[in-house]
Design an enzyme around this catalytic site. Structure first.
Site, PDB file in Angstrom:
ATOM      1  N   THR A 126      45.638  40.150  26.980  1.00  0.00           N
ATOM      2  CA  THR A 126      46.000  38.893  26.739  1.00  0.00           C
ATOM      3  C   THR A 126      45.728  38.269  25.863  1.00  0.00           C
ATOM      4  O   THR A 126      45.058  37.906  24.492  1.00  0.00           O
ATOM      5  CB  THR A 126      44.163  38.429  28.070  1.00  0.00           C
ATOM      6  N   GLU A 128      43.855  36.157  25.235  1.00  0.00           N
ATOM      7  CA  GLU A 128      42.336  34.971  25.305  1.00  0.00           C
ATOM      8  C   GLU A 128      42.223  35.527  23.577  1.00  0.00           C
ATOM      9  O   GLU A 128      40.970  35.506  23.627  1.00  0.00           O
ATOM     10  CB  GLU A 128      41.656  35.169  25.809  1.00  0.00           C
ATOM     11  N   TYR A 150      34.517  37.284  27.586  1.00  0.00           N
ATOM     12  CA  TYR A 150      36.188  38.303  28.601  1.00  0.00           C
ATOM     13  C   TYR A 150      37.102  39.314  27.388  1.00  0.00           C
ATOM     14  O   TYR A 150      37.278  39.831  27.122  1.00  0.00           O
ATOM     15  CB  TYR A 150      36.605  37.596  29.352  1.00  0.00           C
ATOM     16  N   LYS A 154      38.453  42.651  25.763  1.00  0.00           N
ATOM     17  CA  LYS A 154      39.544  42.877  25.998  1.00  0.00           C
ATOM     18  C   LYS A 154      40.437  43.492  24.855  1.00  0.00           C
ATOM     19  O   LYS A 154      41.647  43.723  24.643  1.00  0.00           O
ATOM     20  CB  LYS A 154      40.750  41.632  26.060  1.00  0.00           C
TER      21      LYS A 154
HETATM   22  P1  NAP Z   1      42.570  39.893  39.066  1.00  0.00           P
HETATM   23  O1  NAP Z   1      43.587  39.084  40.304  1.00  0.00           O
HETATM   24  O2  NAP Z   1      41.712  38.945  38.864  1.00  0.00           O
HETATM   25  O3  NAP Z   1      42.385  40.946  40.210  1.00  0.00           O
HETATM   26  C1  NAP Z   1      41.642  41.590  38.904  1.00  0.00           C
HETATM   27  C2  NAP Z   1      41.589  43.001  40.232  1.00  0.00           C
HETATM   28  O4  NAP Z   1      40.310  43.587  39.759  1.00  0.00           O
HETATM   29  C3  NAP Z   1      40.433  41.978  41.432  1.00  0.00           C
HETATM   30  O5  NAP Z   1      41.359  43.423  42.364  1.00  0.00           O
HETATM   31  C4  NAP Z   1      39.205  43.093  41.000  1.00  0.00           C
HETATM   32  O6  NAP Z   1      38.582  43.830  42.192  1.00  0.00           O
HETATM   33  C5  NAP Z   1      39.368  44.402  40.365  1.00  0.00           C
HETATM   34  N1  NAP Z   1      38.101  45.105  39.566  1.00  0.00           N
HETATM   35  C6  NAP Z   1      37.457  43.978  38.659  1.00  0.00           C
HETATM   36  N2  NAP Z   1      36.510  44.993  38.235  1.00  0.00           N
HETATM   37  C7  NAP Z   1      36.947  46.125  38.695  1.00  0.00           C
HETATM   38  C8  NAP Z   1      35.810  47.495  38.540  1.00  0.00           C
HETATM   39  N3  NAP Z   1      34.364  47.532  38.460  1.00  0.00           N
HETATM   40  N4  NAP Z   1      36.093  48.445  39.176  1.00  0.00           N
HETATM   41  C9  NAP Z   1      37.619  48.288  39.810  1.00  0.00           C
HETATM   42  N5  NAP Z   1      38.612  47.174  39.950  1.00  0.00           N
HETATM   43  C10 NAP Z   1      38.132  45.918  39.783  1.00  0.00           C
HETATM   44  O7  NAP Z   1      43.202  39.527  38.503  1.00  0.00           O
HETATM   45  P2  NAP Z   1      45.204  39.790  37.353  1.00  0.00           P
HETATM   46  O8  NAP Z   1      45.441  37.793  37.311  1.00  0.00           O
HETATM   47  O9  NAP Z   1      45.725  40.404  38.569  1.00  0.00           O
HETATM   48  O10 NAP Z   1      45.379  39.931  35.895  1.00  0.00           O
HETATM   49  C11 NAP Z   1      45.233  41.602  36.293  1.00  0.00           C
HETATM   50  C12 NAP Z   1      44.764  41.968  34.733  1.00  0.00           C
HETATM   51  O11 NAP Z   1      45.413  41.067  33.914  1.00  0.00           O
HETATM   52  C13 NAP Z   1      43.269  42.195  34.342  1.00  0.00           C
HETATM   53  O12 NAP Z   1      43.460  42.903  33.603  1.00  0.00           O
HETATM   54  C14 NAP Z   1      43.355  40.458  33.989  1.00  0.00           C
HETATM   55  O13 NAP Z   1      42.514  40.323  33.100  1.00  0.00           O
HETATM   56  C15 NAP Z   1      44.796  40.731  32.672  1.00  0.00           C
HETATM   57  N6  NAP Z   1      45.320  39.565  33.016  1.00  0.00           N
HETATM   58  C16 NAP Z   1      45.661  38.420  33.238  1.00  0.00           C
HETATM   59  C17 NAP Z   1      46.610  37.151  32.612  1.00  0.00           C
HETATM   60  C18 NAP Z   1      46.510  36.266  34.090  1.00  0.00           C
HETATM   61  O14 NAP Z   1      46.789  35.343  33.435  1.00  0.00           O
HETATM   62  N7  NAP Z   1      46.592  36.698  35.400  1.00  0.00           N
HETATM   63  C19 NAP Z   1      46.952  37.292  31.817  1.00  0.00           C
HETATM   64  C20 NAP Z   1      46.306  38.457  30.616  1.00  0.00           C
HETATM   65  C21 NAP Z   1      46.014  39.400  30.971  1.00  0.00           C
HETATM   66  P3  NAP Z   1      38.162  42.807  42.940  1.00  0.00           P
HETATM   67  O15 NAP Z   1      39.033  42.191  43.639  1.00  0.00           O
HETATM   68  O16 NAP Z   1      36.906  43.639  43.946  1.00  0.00           O
HETATM   69  O17 NAP Z   1      37.385  41.676  42.107  1.00  0.00           O
END
Ligand code: NAP
Length: 340
Positions: A126, A128, A150, A154
């Site tokens: 990320t 971040e 966070y 990461k």
């Molecule tokens: P998201 O919608 O929050 O999805 C994260 C998923 O991880 C959720 O389904 C959550 O499950 C699951 N999770 C959390 N804890 C867990 C655990 N202990 N074991 C298994 N699953 C678990 O995030 P996203 O926006 O799709 O982002 C996807 C990835 O990219 C993440 O790693 C995020 O940090 C990274 N990222 C995102 C962005 C952005 O802007 N979106 C930017 C950079 C990086 P629940 O549904 O049960 O909570």
């Protein structure tokens, strides 16, 4: 041979778009989700793909379960998208965040190293991690200065991927993705909080929206564009890390102004600092106010990504600009609020 993709965090925003993309490419897709009492597969349903993939239960913190999955499935590609992904919450649960986002990545890397070294691995890094890097336009060479649990978790995962690539020759990559949004973004994240909140206010279902630092700037892209970059990255011959961004950034205030423009609301910002607010000129009521509660203990003021390397080496460019993205989110939230 059948191509199998394993995606952790299948209930999340990116996983839904990525799964759809991989299904269209002919992959068998297996998603993992931790046990939850909530319906966390609604995003797959909204894209109409919930019956096209297999969903297995797994918490990424559980080494034996991850090992079992890697041993049995030996996926062609493994995308680790699971995370405690909400920066604000990471200050409230820093240890949990470091376990889910940091150590769990080692669980996966170790399992791949020991039981399926041919598996290609993608880690969701990320922007971040850059935090307050001192550079106003960040690329793969910019130093990390993480400003939240966070971001530190990461960064640990990011360096672990790099280490396993160098030490064990794994085909492991990290995508340093800048913020990416969509109608499927979680409601707690600032963009969706704004599009949903303003849609409710517009339709008379909410009076006021409280937000934190409206002057922090982010580089906002569209999630569907970004999952294509994930795929291009994992496919590439030589495993490398790439910045994925739009190259433009906007403040939270500019995001709000864009929503207001789309909704054709007549408004005016008044006041300063914590007293700054957005007034609806049709009735003189405050519709947005600033609340200290939503400020982070250490803020990140400016993120803007330079995606030159991805453009040059992966032939990837973002397709969706800021105003198109905001329009899409407002339209979707107006429909959502009308139905609910
Ligand atoms: P998201 O919608 O929050 O999805 C994260 C998923 O991880 C959720 O389904 C959550 O499950 C699951 N999770 C959390 N804890 C867990 C655990 N202990 N074991 C298994 N699953 C678990 O995030 P996203 O926006 O799709 O982002 C996807 C990835 O990219 C993440 O790693 C995020 O940090 C990274 N990222 C995102 C962005 C952005 O802007 N979106 C930017 C950079 C990086 P629940 O549904 O049960 O909570």
């Amino acid at each position: 041979m059948e191509k199998v993709a394993l995606i952790t965090g299948i209930g999340g925003q990116d996983a839904a778009y990525l799964a759809k993309n991989l299904l269209e490419k002919g992959f068998k897709v297996i998603g993992t989700s931790r046990r939850s009492s909530a319906d966390n597969l609604f995003r797959l349903k909204s894209l109409g793909i919930e019956n096209e993939l297999e969903v297995l239960s797994a918490d990424v913190q559980e080494y034996s379960r991850i090992q079992e999955l890697v041993m049995n499935i030996k996926p062609t590609q493994f995308y680790n998208l699971a995370a405690q992904s909400f920066v604000a919450d990471s200050f409230k649960s820093p240890i949990y965040t470091s376990l889910v986002n940091g150590t769990s990545v080692l669980n996966i890397l170790e399992s791949i190293r020991l039981f399926s070294p041919e598996t290609k691995f993608y880690q969701a890094s990320t922007s971040e991690m850059f935090g307050e890097s001192g550079s106003s336009f960040q690329n793969e060479k910019t130093i990390f200065h993480p400003r939240s649990p966070y971001a530190t978790s990461k960064a640990f995962a990011h360096y672990s991927v790099q280490n396993y690539r160098e030490a064990y020759n794994l085909h492991a990559v990290s995508g340093i993705l800048f913020n990416h949004e969509s109608p499927l973004r979680g409601e707690e994240f600032i963009t969706r909080k704004i599009t949903l909140g303003l849609s409710k206010i517009f339709l008379g279902k909410q009076k006021i929206l409280k937000v934190g630092n409206i002057y922090s700037k982010r580089d906002w892209g569209y999630a569907e564009d970004y999952v294509q970059a994930m795929w291009k990255m994992i496919q590439s011959k030589k495993p490398k890390d790439y910045v994925i961004a739009t190259g433009k950034n906007y403040s939270v205030k500019q995001f709000i102004n864009e929503c207001v423009k789309i909704l054709k609301l007549k408004t005016k910002w008044v006041g300063k600092g914590l007293n700054e607010k957005l007034i609806n000129l049709d009735n003189n009521k405050t519709i947005i106010s600033i609340d200290k509660e939503f400020f982070r203990p250490s803020e990140v003021e400016n993120l803007k990504g330079n995606f030159f390397k991805a453009k040059k080496e992966l032939n990837w460019t973002p397709k969706t600009n800021f105003s198109k993205l905001v329009k899409m989110m407002i339209k979707s939230d107006l429909d959502y609020v009308k139905k609910n």
